[in-house]
Design a protein around this motif. Structure first.
Motif, PDB file in Angstrom:
ATOM      1  N   THR A  43      -4.235   3.231   8.776  1.00  0.00           N
ATOM      2  CA  THR A  43      -4.661   2.046   8.014  1.00  0.00           C
ATOM      3  C   THR A  43      -3.499   1.470   7.218  1.00  0.00           C
ATOM      4  OG1 THR A  43      -6.860   3.032   7.810  1.00  0.00           O
ATOM      5  CG2 THR A  43      -6.376   1.195   6.352  1.00  0.00           C
ATOM      6  N   TYR A  74     -10.274  -0.968   1.240  1.00  0.00           N
ATOM      7  CA  TYR A  74     -10.884   0.331   0.927  1.00  0.00           C
ATOM      8  C   TYR A  74     -11.334   0.970   2.236  1.00  0.00           C
ATOM      9  CZ  TYR A  74     -14.327   3.753  -0.649  1.00  0.00           C
ATOM     10  OH  TYR A  74     -15.058   4.905  -0.825  1.00  0.00           O
ATOM     11  N   THR A  75     -10.869   2.177   2.493  1.00  0.00           N
ATOM     12  CA  THR A  75     -11.120   2.808   3.797  1.00  0.00           C
ATOM     13  C   THR A  75     -12.551   3.293   3.971  1.00  0.00           C
ATOM     14  OG1 THR A  75     -10.573   5.005   2.949  1.00  0.00           O
ATOM     15  CG2 THR A  75      -8.770   3.722   3.920  1.00  0.00           C
ATOM     16  N   VAL A  99      -3.953  -0.028  -0.078  1.00  0.00           N
ATOM     17  CA  VAL A  99      -5.034   0.706   0.585  1.00  0.00           C
ATOM     18  C   VAL A  99      -5.586   1.736  -0.396  1.00  0.00           C
ATOM     19  CG1 VAL A  99      -5.586   2.378   2.415  1.00  0.00           C
ATOM     20  CG2 VAL A  99      -4.151   0.378   2.923  1.00  0.00           C
ATOM     21  N   ALA A 125      -7.952   4.885  -0.502  1.00  0.00           N
ATOM     22  CA  ALA A 125      -8.467   5.767   0.552  1.00  0.00           C
ATOM     23  C   ALA A 125      -9.164   6.987  -0.018  1.00  0.00           C
ATOM     24  CB  ALA A 125      -7.306   6.207   1.448  1.00  0.00           C
ATOM     25  N   GLN A 147     -12.157  10.197   5.332  1.00  0.00           N
ATOM     26  CA  GLN A 147     -11.049   9.807   6.204  1.00  0.00           C
ATOM     27  C   GLN A 147     -10.092  10.985   6.426  1.00  0.00           C
ATOM     28  OE1 GLN A 147     -10.524   6.255   7.302  1.00  0.00           O
ATOM     29  NE2 GLN A 147     -12.711   6.557   6.924  1.00  0.00           N
ATOM     30  N   GLN A 172      -6.093   8.956   9.928  1.00  0.00           N
ATOM     31  CA  GLN A 172      -6.771   7.655   9.809  1.00  0.00           C
ATOM     32  C   GLN A 172      -6.200   6.848   8.643  1.00  0.00           C
ATOM     33  OE1 GLN A 172     -10.749   9.380   9.474  1.00  0.00           O
ATOM     34  NE2 GLN A 172     -11.399   8.347  11.343  1.00  0.00           N
ATOM     35  N   ILE A 173      -5.915   7.539   7.554  1.00  0.00           N
ATOM     36  CA  ILE A 173      -5.410   6.839   6.370  1.00  0.00           C
ATOM     37  C   ILE A 173      -4.038   6.243   6.635  1.00  0.00           C
ATOM     38  CG2 ILE A 173      -4.595   7.182   3.988  1.00  0.00           C
ATOM     39  CD1 ILE A 173      -6.926   9.257   3.750  1.00  0.00           C
TER      40      ILE A 173
END
Lengths: 548, 149
Positions: free
Chosen positions: B67, B54-55, B25, B27, B59, B63-64
């Protein structure tokens, strides 16, 4: 039959090709191939018409007849950190040290329309700029600075209309009417969706707010520039010089089209549109970019948008040296980079200039670093002699050829964007975003492969690349700012606040100009976050689908 | 996290060793829009054969971490240029730990002053990449660190 080679071709075959070239990239930083030599053959067929004379159409050689012999460019250093009190001190320092105008950097929460006590603001208050939550903060920012005399630039976009309302109300409190205020607010929302990514609303209502500001300023603030159409951030996001030029001008044309569609006469607002470009490290390419920008803007305003007033045709700009070119390694080298970039901006004919400080790849600049940056401009202005002759590179085989190619590249992009249905549509389809991501990836590959050398980064490294003192922003400033916000909330008339916010929402749901309702909210001491959230209840918010 | 999720995580670790695609991820915490670096890294990791999520921008730490869990990521790279790293990174690190996801390799890239680097590493950040780091260096590091987990 063997043809006889002449001129450059003969020279190239007989003389140049005999010796091997260095194993190096002979392309600009934007990837454009560059010839070993330029001659008369590379000049446009009708050079005089293409470049004109300074202050005359198509303004390739400068927007003013006397340029720096009449008046030097404005030294305009961008500043802001902490609360309004700290930035007010920095402003006074800059004015005392020879700066002519002020330029305000806002912190991230302010740029996104969040108050300092918003959950997402945690850790960001006053970090990258000044925190402005209320008209009181704006008043403090300009305490002791006569708002009717100084010209101010404010770098804020999505909530620009709110900040302009705060500025008008802060000036009222100094007894200065809006008519007298001189300055610029960035307001360029299109490049936010393209590159800088600080937004509050979806694209269409955001465009309406921009047009509301253009309309309001045309009627009420004759000395104010309501939009500074900006390529700076497009370049910082990794675009090429050609993309920066093309996307910026196309954004400009889009604002012009919207304002004309609103029923405004192009000559009533076009003279107050200004531009903001990057000066990157590739010296001649940058000079060519600024020269091409002036020529394209003048031609399109006259021929496509029907401007009659000469003032509508002038592409006046502010330039800032490239933050993205600065390195964290061997930071003093950045002084050399900034000097070359600043010189390109001057030879390109800028109206004002910000030079970056050598420590900005590491932190916000210290006072010493800011002073060196400002002195760099003064050395160029006072010692080098480059200001004595207007457009000293005019007629240069190389620079004229590059200027033509810049122009060609820009028109290529205009055509592609038109095919997609214009800039707003192109943005919704991620077109400029993808072009920039591709360009920045290509550049990074050149650096990683060692084909393109960045001094101190992938060449001439020393190990432990130089530690310097950097500015630390005191975390206590965040609490101090929240205290300021709470104090305003506690002392204002909440009935008046609710009334103005609800009138703003009604106005937003209809189609009247929102500037007056916004100024009413500011008089009632509404905070930025309260105003933006009220508008979001009507307009909605924006979410990007990222491309990489 | 329920106990069976724990075992599935372990079996994935062995799958990874057998050459499964690494999941990363990338971020962007915080409010700044400086996404040039994040996008370059995302693309380079993808080109190196990893699965990249890719967020996008702006963020929150919550939220990160969500994910990371949802995507069952092996590594998470945070790109921060806003100066808010000492607030955001410790929070993300703590949330990962609370979710029993502290085996996820946590790396940070951005303008991180020297003084903050050791503090962040003590908080569980595996590596920090400052401006000028090469893409290859970052790709190699993530591959090595994930294989070593």
């Amino acid at each position: 039959m063997k043809t006889q080679l002449t001129g450059k071709d003969r020279w190239r075959a007989e003389r140049y090709a005999v010796n091997p070239e260095r194993d190096a990239l002979f392309t600009t930083i934007s990837g454009e191939p560059v010839e070993p030599l330029y001659t008369e053959d590379d000049l446009p067929a009708d050079l005089d018409a293409e470049i004109g004379l300074p202050g005359e159409f198509p303004y390739t050689r400068g927007v003013y007849p006397s340029m720096y012999r009449g008046r030097l460019w404005t030294v305009r250093q961008f500043a802001g950190f902490g609360t309004a009190e700290e930035t007010n001190e920095r402003f006074r320092y800059l004015l005392d040290h020879g700066q002519h105008g002020l330029s305000t950097a806002f912190d991230m929460p302010s740029l996104m329309g969040h108050d300092s006590d918003h959950a997402k603001a945690e850790g960001e208050v006053g970090r990258e700029g000044v925190a402005i939550d209320t008209p009181d903060d704006m008043e403090t920012l300009f305490r002791g600075i006569p708002m009717g005399e100084v010209s101010t630039s404010m770098t804020i976009n999505a909530p620009a209309a709110v900040m302009l309302a705060f500025y008008v109300v802060a000036a009222e409190r100094q007894g200065v009417p809006a008519e007298q205020l001189a300055g610029t607010i960035q307001t360029d929302i299109l490049k936010e969706y393209i590159a800088q990514k600080e937004w509050c609303f979806p694209v269409d209502p955001a465009m309406r707010l921009v047009t509301d500001m253009i309309e309001y300023c045309a009627a009420r603030m004759p000395r104010w520039h309501p939009v500074s159409i900006s390529g700076y951030h497009i370049r910082e996001a990794g675009s090429t010089a050609q993309q920066e030029l093309a996307f910026t001008l196309k954004d400009g044309f889009t604002y012009v089209e919207e304002a004309i569609a609103r029923g405004l006469d192009v000559d009533d607002f076009a003279p107050r549109l200004s531009f903001f470009f990057n000066a990157h490290i590739d010296f001649f390419e940058e000079i060519a970019k600024l020269r091409a920008a002036r020529r394209i803007w003048a031609r399109e305003l006259r021929d496509t948008y029907g401007a009659k007033s000469e003032r509508s045709l002038l592409m006046r700009c502010h330039v800032q040296t490239a933050g993205v070119s600065l390195t964290a390694q061997q930071p003093l080298n950045n002084i050399a980079r900034t000097t070359v970039e600043a010189l390109a901006a001057v030879l390109g004919g800028t109206q004002s200039l910000h030079t970056n400080s050598y420590d900005e790849a590491l932190a916000l600049p210290t006072e010493e670093a800011v002073r060196v940056a400002m002195r760099t401009q003064q050395v160029i202005a006072e010692e080098t002699g480059v200001t004595s002759t207007i457009d000293p590179l005019g007629g240069s085989y190389l620079v004229e050829a590059l200027t033509d190619r810049m122009e060609e590249a820009a028109y290529g992009y205009f055509a592609k964007i038109d095919e997609l249905g214009g800039m707003v549509e192109a943005i919704k389809q991620n077109y400029p975003q993808r072009e920039i991501a591709d360009a920045s990836f290509t550049y990074q590959r050149e650096v990683d492969s060692g084909r393109r050398i960045v001094v101190g980064v992938n060449g001439y490294t020393e190990g432990g690349e130089g530690q310097i003192e950097t500015l630390r922003i005191d975390a206590a400033l965040e609490r101090k700012q929240m205290g300021r916000l709470e104090a305003v909330r506690a002392r204002r008339d909440t009935e008046e606040l609710d009334r103005t916010l609800s009138e703003l929402r009604e106005a937003a749901a209809g189609d009247v100009n929102l500037m007056n309702p916004l100024i009413e909210c500011a008089r009632a001491q509404a905070s930025e976050g309260e105003i933006v959230e009220s508008l979001q209840r009507v307009f909605g918010t924006y979410t990007e689908t990222p491309v990489f | 996290m329920p106990a069976d999720a724990e075992t599935s995580r372990e079996s994935e670790t062995s799958e990874r060793a057998a050459g499964k695609k690494i999941r990363v991820v990338v971020a962007k915490p915080g409010l700044d829009g400086h996404d040039r670096g994040a996008k370059i890294i995302a693309r380079a990791l993808r080109d190196a054969g990893m699965e990249v999520i890719y967020t996008g921008l702006h963020q929150t730490p919550e939220q990160i971490v969500e994910t990371v869990l949802q995507e069952d990521a092996d590594a998470v790279g945070l790109s921060i240029l806003s100066g808010a790293h000492m607030t955001l990174v410790p929070k993300i690190s703590r949330l990962l730990e609370e979710q029993d996801a502290d085996d996820v390799v946590l790396v940070v890239g951005g303008t991180i002053p020297q003084d903050d680097i050791s503090e962040l590493k003590a908080l569980g950040v595996a590596e920090i990449f400052t401006p000028g780091s090469s893409v290859k260096e970052i790709v190699d590091y993530i591959r090595g660190a994930v294989r070593a987990v």
